[in-house]
Scaffold this motif. Structure first.
Motif, PDB file in Angstrom:
ATOM      1  N   PHE A 145       0.829  -1.204   0.000  1.00  0.00           N
ATOM      2  CA  PHE A 145       0.000   0.000   0.000  1.00  0.00           C
ATOM      3  C   PHE A 145       0.870   1.264   0.000  1.00  0.00           C
ATOM      4  N   ALA A 147       2.604   4.711  -1.423  1.00  0.00           N
ATOM      5  CA  ALA A 147       1.942   5.828  -2.098  1.00  0.00           C
ATOM      6  C   ALA A 147       2.326   5.912  -3.575  1.00  0.00           C
ATOM      7  N   SER A 161      11.154  -1.764   9.396  1.00  0.00           N
ATOM      8  CA  SER A 161      10.218  -0.690   9.722  1.00  0.00           C
ATOM      9  C   SER A 161       9.448  -0.339   8.464  1.00  0.00           C
ATOM     10  N   ALA A 163       7.470   2.134   8.090  1.00  0.00           N
ATOM     11  CA  ALA A 163       7.505   3.577   7.882  1.00  0.00           C
ATOM     12  C   ALA A 163       8.784   3.994   7.160  1.00  0.00           C
ATOM     13  N   LEU A 164       9.883   3.347   7.502  1.00  0.00           N
ATOM     14  CA  LEU A 164      11.127   3.677   6.827  1.00  0.00           C
ATOM     15  C   LEU A 164      11.058   3.243   5.363  1.00  0.00           C
ATOM     16  N   THR A 166       8.311   3.331   3.564  1.00  0.00           N
ATOM     17  CA  THR A 166       7.558   4.366   2.844  1.00  0.00           C
ATOM     18  C   THR A 166       8.440   5.583   2.617  1.00  0.00           C
ATOM     19  N   ALA A 167       9.254   5.928   3.624  1.00  0.00           N
ATOM     20  CA  ALA A 167      10.106   7.113   3.473  1.00  0.00           C
ATOM     21  C   ALA A 167      11.114   6.914   2.350  1.00  0.00           C
ATOM     22  N   ASP A 170       9.349   6.981  -0.950  1.00  0.00           N
ATOM     23  CA  ASP A 170       8.959   8.347  -1.293  1.00  0.00           C
ATOM     24  C   ASP A 170      10.162   9.118  -1.826  1.00  0.00           C
ATOM     25  N   TRP A 171      11.325   8.880  -1.206  1.00  0.00           N
ATOM     26  CA  TRP A 171      12.558   9.490  -1.701  1.00  0.00           C
ATOM     27  C   TRP A 171      12.851   8.995  -3.113  1.00  0.00           C
ATOM     28  N   VAL A 173      10.839   7.681  -5.362  1.00  0.00           N
ATOM     29  CA  VAL A 173       9.871   8.161  -6.351  1.00  0.00           C
ATOM     30  C   VAL A 173      10.157   9.623  -6.662  1.00  0.00           C
ATOM     31  N   GLY A 174      10.409  10.421  -5.600  1.00  0.00           N
ATOM     32  CA  GLY A 174      10.657  11.851  -5.793  1.00  0.00           C
ATOM     33  C   GLY A 174      11.953  12.128  -6.536  1.00  0.00           C
TER      34      GLY A 174
ATOM     35  N   GLU B 413      10.505  12.305   0.125  1.00  0.00           N
ATOM     36  CA  GLU B 413      10.867  13.365  -0.820  1.00  0.00           C
ATOM     37  C   GLU B 413       9.588  13.906  -1.468  1.00  0.00           C
ATOM     38  N   ARG B 417       7.661  17.324   0.148  1.00  0.00           N
ATOM     39  CA  ARG B 417       8.348  18.497  -0.388  1.00  0.00           C
ATOM     40  C   ARG B 417       7.637  19.788   0.034  1.00  0.00           C
TER      41      ARG B 417
END
Lengths: 700, 700
Positions: A145, A147, A161, A163-164, A166-167, A170-171, A173-174, B413, B417
């Motif tokens: 799941f 993002a 983790s 959460a880590l 996802t972080a 996210d990095w 993807v960004g 990220e 942002r």
């Protein structure tokens, strides 16, 4: 071995698929559909519904085809119930996203045990529970799941983790970073980081393995797996809970103690694992290893359009032990032909502030052909004449496929944003500061060495165990003893080849004097009694005895003092020992780590251990090379090597002693702790002598 | 004092303004006009031309009004020629951007001297030459050729590297960070970092002063200025060339040697300056100090929606010595009322993965009122239910103006942002990793302590100099000596209150025996000869002499051995000295750093100095507190404090000894180097005794 269906299923069923966009079951199902997974995706929900035009099935029985991979987003009892049903439809692997297991304690732990049994009964391997899911970009499988879905790439990442996870996603993807596989481990009820490391070591789509771990459950298997995996691919782990404060935080988070950080450090090192200290370092190293080859030589060449950042890069290189390449006369000549007269032809090569892309290109082409540097760091600061994007392309065209490790740091932000993307898309990792690039290079050099020398494990035990040692331990344990004093400990260590000073047990003062006269030199005398462990405290130790007269008197003083201070102790006699002089004091020890087993310790004795904490650790068994590394790793090593014309110590005998306690610790798990302190190491060729020792023991 | 016109001119003339967009003279003129500078801007170019509708003047005479500030983008000879002319029009300050001075060597150095003379003759103060220029955002003055103008803010930055200036400006412009003043120092022909630090310490628009330096020319003035400035505002410096490799790179870049890094480290510390290790750390610290108040207490509270990053933050905090706040029963009660049952009410406070902005807001309001923490670190990982932007606003509304230091780390990220920008615009610094935030906090705590205790300098000399010392030095220098042996050195140190073992000069064996019998105990004997510096090598030292017989024999042996080994040396006699026992070996020393003057050294003797390099340095003069800090700073300090029941050493006497060599070094610049090794410190109350000492001397 993990089933192929975990990462390469032909069909996936999502139990708990939901049409409600606020629900995890919706996110997982939508990710599977949107990621373009080419196989079948079956959503199961008793209430029916549909998402993205795909209708859900009301129960498992209604699924029309077979199922390779089950994804669970239903309450724990429903997970356990559904496993045999899906196994009946062919399920080989499962991803249990649902929470409510061990992490909530009590009842959850019971459910987790039931889950494990259900999996085992159905021969299904599972990730989770209590996790984010699994992504395999190359199979267009996003069973999580998250993002977003990262681009395909060669970095694999597992995390304890969610959460880590996802972080980092996210990095990725960004920042447009590609991943091969991402696995959120959750509670690790079945599949652990070890299973993944093994799998990923043979995964053709993965070049570098990253992981975030809070605890490792099977320490000894971990060490063995790590050695095998790191001989093929770099593994970079971020281990949280390294300090007491961190461990407390980790413990209140996962409910389990993380174990001793010195054991983790030793095991990581012995397994060839690179340890990242921060999330940022984890990501920095990932980019370096994923995009660039290992440096064929240690020497670094820096090319820059500005002095300042280059000086900072040179400072960092020296601090962390990376040599700067010497500029050869040939290279200097070729550089001079390319560069304006005010340029610096030293290393760092400063092509000065007005350098446009073409000057970078020319210089880098020259550098490419020069054999002296194994790596090149390209620095750029955005000045008036600077062409960041064009320069990025010039770096790519000049250095791609050079065989050297190429890293870049384009400083600033606004003017270099686009150039940074060009570099990264072209396969050259870019770091916001030169210091970070140099640190990545250090890890890449370290890994090349790990690959070169290999990480052979120590000898596992397996020979015939000395019967005398077994007898001493059996006897002591049968008498309820939990500590072995000097005599018993010495007996055990002597069976393993350890040397002690010459010593004779004297029962009378006449025997003591005779022993002394036979020995010559100086003597020490110590009370021998199975019931007296702290000899000094009962006046039972005398040192530096130089005459027969002194020895005779000492015998009487020692025995009468011991009788007075410990009136009920059985006194066997007094040991007359040769005094060891001209040596250097060492300490050797072992204690058992709950995760990794025997943890060996070595250091110089006295203040070096107690004030300066100058000691090293390794997990047993150690190889001869590892034992030799231990000796050289202490800060005070020059004292052993023969500092200032002093005689070098007998290093070889220290190595032997370490190997000996390594073997002993594995042969006899009854020995819980072992302390040989002090040990005197003599000059080269003369060996070492253990002066005092003790052991803690327990039924194995 | 810098003239106000440098940063706040009413009128500016640009010599070398150009209509050619590829020229620096165009960039500077265009920046001045575009930055909205409200005063007059006069472009001067003999060829005429115009930019942005403003026509250039063909010569200085044609400028219609007066000129406060001159900006020079013309060749060096034209700069020198124009200075008196512009001074005639009222110029008080100049910015010399032009290159071609000292940095090119030879002729350039001559031109730079001429520039300095012209400035001095015209009473004009100047930045540069060979620099990027000067920016004062609050006066809308951009007198530089930077690619953009940063927003107004409270960070001042000066840099010895123009390229690093551009990089930091580019970062600031890209990341929306505000600056008050930016100064590119260039060759520092006139205005140095010291002038700027003084000016900025009283600048109401500056809260924090950043600088990049490669060398500092006036070490002693630097130290004094630093103490004054850091008592008002934090100063953070990045010093390049700290290592040998870096210094070589710096030297080939600027043509000057950077001096010893240990002197820089000592001076920075004594001056209360915070030292950044990397460009990134410089920027990280700048944001923290610019946006947040100092932490009123050391304790840190972490609030998070995920365990992993919080554990990593706790690990970092423990590693670098920041205590985590205890959660009081009151706070726990209030948290429990706010949070779901699975949240962790320990520190880190884990408000768990499904936390939306409102939960952050409620918890942070509770935390705001709790007195136990001086700082709060807010962590966020973007999970399914997370609302990054709303949470950023919640953090601002709950914690702005709390009096605590508030830092944030929103991991990832893409999803964070926008939230990061919200935080930063609201005045809460945001870091990509939790570890970086914790490091910033450490610096802020360190600076609070610096402010609390102040940095009083040591006593400057000024008393009456001991005539005996002056006589010894004068006499030795007049005889061409460059080294003072033990006797002369002892004479000097005794004049400064240093204690030596009791000693008597014996000219005959009878005198030696008499001296020994008077002294009692054990004795050492050493040959005394102005021509024998290495006493041991001529058989001139005997230790542990315990009887009159031994002493008498030793006298004869020492003198005959010395006569044999050094037949031409004048032998004054033999010194009979009390043996010092029961002490611990120390080393005290001093050598002169070219920039900072006398650099004092202290450490334990023997292996502590030579193998473990466990020594500390300070620039003289030191205060009593600084001397005491030196003693406590060595790793082996527990050995002095009374490790394991040993008697504590007489620390007070070590402090006195350090103060004594501090005074001596300043009183007598003829002493170039001083080495007291070993010094034996005795147990508390019994002082210390210098055993051996020597000095290097030179005409001052």
């Amino acid at each position: 071995m993990l089933p192929a269906e975990l990462f390469h299923p032909k069909s996936v069923a999502v139990l708990g698929a939901s049409r409600n966009p606020g629900k995890v079951g919706h996110g997982v199902f939508a990710n599977l559909v949107r990621s373009g997974f080419p196989g079948e995706v079956y959503g199961v929900n008793p209430a029916g519904g549909e998402v993205l035009g795909r209708s859900f099935y009301r129960d498992i029985g209604a699924i029309p085809g077979s199922v390779d991979l089950g994804v669970f987003v239903v309450p724990p009892p429903s997970v356990i119930e559904a496993i045999p049903l899906l196994a009946g439809k062919g399920m080989k692997a499962a991803i249990v996203i649902s929470a409510g297991f061990k992490e909530i304690g009590g009842e959850g732990a019971v459910l987790e045990r039931a889950l494990r049994e259900a999996l085992s009964a159905a021969s299904v391997r599972a990730v989770g529970p209590n996790c984010l899911g699994v992504i395999n970009t190359h199979a267009k499988l996003n069973a999580s799941f998250s993002a977003g879905t990262p681009l395909p790439g060669s970095i694999a990442f597992f995390s304890q983790s969610g959460a880590l996870c996802t972080a980092i996603l996210d990095w990725a993807v960004g920042a447009g970073i590609g991943f091969s596989k991402v696995v959120s481990l959750g509670n690790k009820a079945d599949i652990s980081e070890l299973d993944l490391m093994e799998y990923l070591s043979d995964d053709p789509e993965t070049r570098v393995i990253l992981g975030y771990v809070e605890s490792i459950d099977e320490g000894r298997r971990f060490l063995q797996t790590a050695r095998e995996v790191t001989s093929k691919k770099p593994v970079i782990l971020l281990k949280a809970g390294a300090t007491a404060a961190g461990a407390r935080a980790a413990s209140s988070h996962t409910g389990c103690l993380a174990g001793s950080d010195r054991a983790y450090s030793a095991a990581f090192r012995q397994g060839g694992i690179l340890r990242a200290e921060t999330v940022e370092e984890l990501c920095d190293l990932a980019l370096g290893f994923a995009m660039q080859p290992a440096p064929p030589a240690d020497q670094l060449l820096i090319v820059t359009n500005a002095g300042g950042p280059a000086i900072l890069a040179a400072d960092t290189a020296e601090r962390i032990g990376i040599p700067l390449a010497e500029v050869s006369p040939e290279l200097r000549g070729r550089l001079r032909a390319t560069l304006p007269p005010t340029a610096s032809l030293e290393n760092p090569v400063d092509i000065i502030g007005d350098a446009r892309a073409d000057r970078y290109r020319e210089v880098l082409k020259v550098v490419r052909d020069d054999p002296s540097a194994g790596s090149v760091l390209v620095l750029l600061t955005p000045q008036t004449m600077t062409e960041p994007e064009e320069t990025a392309r010039a770096v790519l065209s000049a250095l791609s496929g050079s065989g050297k490790t190429v890293l870049a740091s384009f400083l600033g932000e606004k003017s270099v944003r686009e150039a940074r993307t060009i570099l990264q898309n072209g396969g050259i990792p870019q770091y916001p500061g030169p210091e970070r690039a140099v640190r990545v290079l250090r890890a890449m050099i370290a890994y090349r060495r790990i690959r070169e020398v290999g990480q052979p494990g120590g000898e596992e035990p397996g020979g015939v165990l000395p019967a005398s040692v077994a007898a001493i331990l059996r006897d002591a344990l049968s008498r309820g003893m939990r500590t072995l004093g000097e005599e018993d400990s010495r007996g055990i260590l002597e069976s393993y080849g350890f040397r002690f000073p010459r010593h004779v047990l004297a029962r009378t003062s006449v025997e003591a004097v005779a022993a002394f006269e036979e020995m010559g030199g100086e003597a020490a005398m110590k009370i021998v009694s199975p019931e007296i462990l702290h000899k000094t405290e009962v006046g039972g130790v005398r040192l530096n005895l130089r005459s027969s007269e002194d020895v005779g008197r000492a015998f009487l003083e020692i025995t009468s003092s011991a009788r007075r201070m410990a009136p009920r102790a059985w006194i066997t006699g007094v040991s007359v020992q040769e005094m060891v002089t001209g040596g250097r004091e060492l300490i050797l020890g072992m204690n058992r780590d709950p995760q990794f087993g025997p943890l060996l310790m070595f250091g110089l004795g006295g203040i070096h251990v107690e004030v300066l904490q100058d000691v090293v650790f390794r997990v047993a068994p150690v190889s001869r090379r590892e034992a030799a590394e231990m000796v050289r790793e202490i800060r005070a090593y020059p004292l052993l090597a023969g500092f200032r014309g002093g005689e070098p110590a007998d290093e070889e005998s220290i190595v032997e002693a370490i190997l000996c306690i390594s073997r002993l610790s594995l042969d006899f798990p009854q020995i819980v702790e072992l302390d040989i302190n002090p040990v005197m190491v003599l000059p080269k060729g003369r060996g070492l002598r253990a002066i005092d020792c003790r052991m803690s023991i327990a039924e194995a």
